[in-house]
Design a protein around this motif. Sequence first.
Motif, short mmCIF file in Angstrom:
data_model
loop_
_atom_site.label_atom_id
_atom_site.label_comp_id
_atom_site.label_asym_id
_atom_site.label_seq_id
_atom_site.Cartn_x
_atom_site.Cartn_y
_atom_site.Cartn_z
N UNK A 129 0.85 -1.19 0.00
CA UNK A 129 0.00 0.00 0.00
C UNK A 129 0.89 1.24 0.00
N UNK A 130 0.55 2.21 -0.86
CA UNK A 130 1.25 3.50 -0.87
C UNK A 130 0.21 4.60 -0.70
N UNK A 131 0.46 5.47 0.25
CA UNK A 131 -0.46 6.59 0.52
C UNK A 131 0.29 7.89 0.45
N UNK A 132 -0.37 8.92 -0.04
CA UNK A 132 0.20 10.25 0.13
C UNK A 132 -0.90 11.29 0.25
N UNK A 133 -0.58 12.36 0.97
CA UNK A 133 -1.47 13.51 1.13
C UNK A 133 -0.60 14.73 0.89
N UNK A 134 -0.87 15.43 -0.21
CA UNK A 134 0.11 16.41 -0.70
C UNK A 134 -0.55 17.67 -1.29
N UNK B 13 4.03 19.24 -5.48
CA UNK B 13 4.64 17.94 -5.76
C UNK B 13 4.95 17.80 -7.25
N UNK C 274 8.03 19.83 -8.06
CA UNK C 274 9.24 19.21 -7.50
C UNK C 274 9.66 17.99 -8.31
N UNK D 97 12.05 3.08 -2.88
CA UNK D 97 10.99 3.96 -2.34
C UNK D 97 11.64 5.15 -1.62
N UNK D 98 12.66 4.89 -0.81
CA UNK D 98 13.32 6.00 -0.11
C UNK D 98 13.90 7.01 -1.10
N UNK E 110 11.03 9.02 -2.71
CA UNK E 110 10.46 10.01 -1.78
C UNK E 110 11.41 11.19 -1.58
N UNK F 243 10.78 13.47 -4.39
CA UNK F 243 9.46 14.10 -4.31
C UNK F 243 9.42 15.21 -3.24
N UNK G 5 4.26 17.64 3.13
CA UNK G 5 3.98 16.65 2.09
C UNK G 5 4.17 15.28 2.76
N UNK G 6 3.12 14.47 2.78
CA UNK G 6 3.17 13.24 3.57
C UNK G 6 3.02 12.00 2.71
N UNK G 7 3.89 11.01 2.97
CA UNK G 7 3.97 9.80 2.17
C UNK G 7 4.11 8.59 3.11
N UNK G 8 3.53 7.48 2.68
CA UNK G 8 3.60 6.27 3.51
C UNK G 8 3.58 5.04 2.61
N UNK G 9 4.46 4.10 2.88
CA UNK G 9 4.46 2.82 2.16
C UNK G 9 4.36 1.70 3.18
N UNK G 10 3.41 0.80 2.97
CA UNK G 10 3.22 -0.33 3.88
C UNK G 10 3.28 -1.63 3.09
#
Lengths: 284, 284
Positions: A227-232, A237, A240, B110-111, B114, B117, B224-229
């Motif tokens: 799962x990948x989530x972002x709120x931007x 973005x 950039x 991923x790192x 990000x 980004x 700017x918020x990002x998350x990978x699970x």
Amino acid sequence: MKVAILGFGNIGHAAEQAVKAAPDMELAGIFHHNDCLDCMDADVVLLCTPTREVPKFAATMAARGICTVDSFDIHGQIPSFRSQLDPVCHANKTVSIISAGWDPGTDSVIRALLMAMAPKGLTYTNFGPGRSMGHTVAAKAIPGVKNALSMTIPLGTGIHRRMVYIELEEGSDFKTVEAALLKDDYFAHDETHVIAVDSVDALNNVAHGVNLVRSGVSGDTHNQRFEFNMEINNPALTGQVMVSCARAAFRMKQRGQFGAKTMIELAPVDLLPGSVEENVAALV
Amino acid sequence: MKVAILGFGNIGHAAEQAVKAAPDMELAGIFHHNDCLDCMDADVVLLCTPTREVPKFAATMAARGICTVDSFDIHGQIPSFRSQLDPVCHANKTVSIISAGWDPGTDSVIRALLMAMAPKGLTYTNFGPGRSMGHTVAAKAIPGVKNALSMTIPLGTGIHRRMVYIELEEGSDFKTVEAALLKDDYFAHDETHVIAVDSVDALNNVAHGVNLVRSGVSGDTHNQRFEFNMEINNPALTGQVMVSCARAAFRMKQRGQFGAKTMIELAPVDLLPGSVEENVAALV
């Protein structure tokens, strides 16, 4: 490297900030669509024009041997745009990075990576909550609509709700406008709610989001879940990502890797300032 | 392409399944560490040996001009491994993809993405719940421990709890063993709980997980918020990533892009079967 910006709307403004924040870039100027571009002295030009004008400017710049980056976002037309621009880049020994935003763009990279991690399975890209430019333009075109905002609300498995906020023209009838909008091809296939408001401007917000999920199979092992989530901030973005891709375009041109490329065709390390060795030590 | 597997533990078995599931690969044989490798006829060899033996085998294969892929996972030694192997690859016109698993590996990609980004900010990689091999081996080495399992539990911001399940040797004292374990350098710096169990085998499970978060700045826009699970079968994912990287190594060698590369140095499209055009149309 010297980076110029062509077009100065939301994305152009954001790209300017990203160029100024980059440790290895110099802003070579900001140009408007109708400027004479012959004086442009840049290694890379960021094409921040409306998306439909991108292919024309990309070809013009490539013919002059200048690298370009754009965020062309009409998904169905990306393959033909790429295949038409690619020979121009090769003939002029330059690099154009196309469709470099977040979708298409960084989401495309994530989708490719997840395919490599679990080749069989389903990926769903859920957008929002955030403003859809295409749907907003479609809503504004309905007779009787003075201003509109179409928000995309994710319902999961790639299904979206449309929340459409409209400011009516004086004397127009809400029920008539609503019926016309619900019949429009942009809205007819999704759950759509139309809401009359006094001021659309009061609602505007460039926040956006993505929830990208894949459940798949690695080898013969099922139930691998990602799962990948972002709120931007959407233009920040996009600007950039374009600036990071300018770095990749410049480096690929120096190495002789010419052509029109999407982001899944780039090595991620080329997006980052610093040497490969520094980035390997810091990020791998 | 013909792909051979060297080493046949958990990862080797998983890699075999991924090679068999790949539409464009043929399994060229499975070899044990001590086999004579001269008869090996392969385009790419997957090095599924214990990690400390990887550099030796990678250099041997590179000297013979054969591509390799490994999942060398001692983070601090990756830069030196890469810099020592790179000239061997260049001299023999071949490609070695190193540290190709999920961390190091796809998490590294991923790192890097990000960072491109949102160049300023903090990334936290939270591991687990899942078994830590290094901590499990350290726990097994404590006098009085017959068998052990050290689980990594994520507490956020890169801080982890260790849940250590131990099977005691007959006649050994739990409190003595616990005290020795808590003083061990592997455990002394983290919150650690030691639990005596009748059977460690009854707890074993190759499930693992990652929660990777970044909050950063794109241009001059903060928050700017990002998350990978992910929640995955660990050897299955590692084997699959290695097999996808075998495809990239083979293609890069054909194009003359020689050297020892980490996953952040690869174009993601090279990991996937099919043409670039097909993948651009499907994924961008």
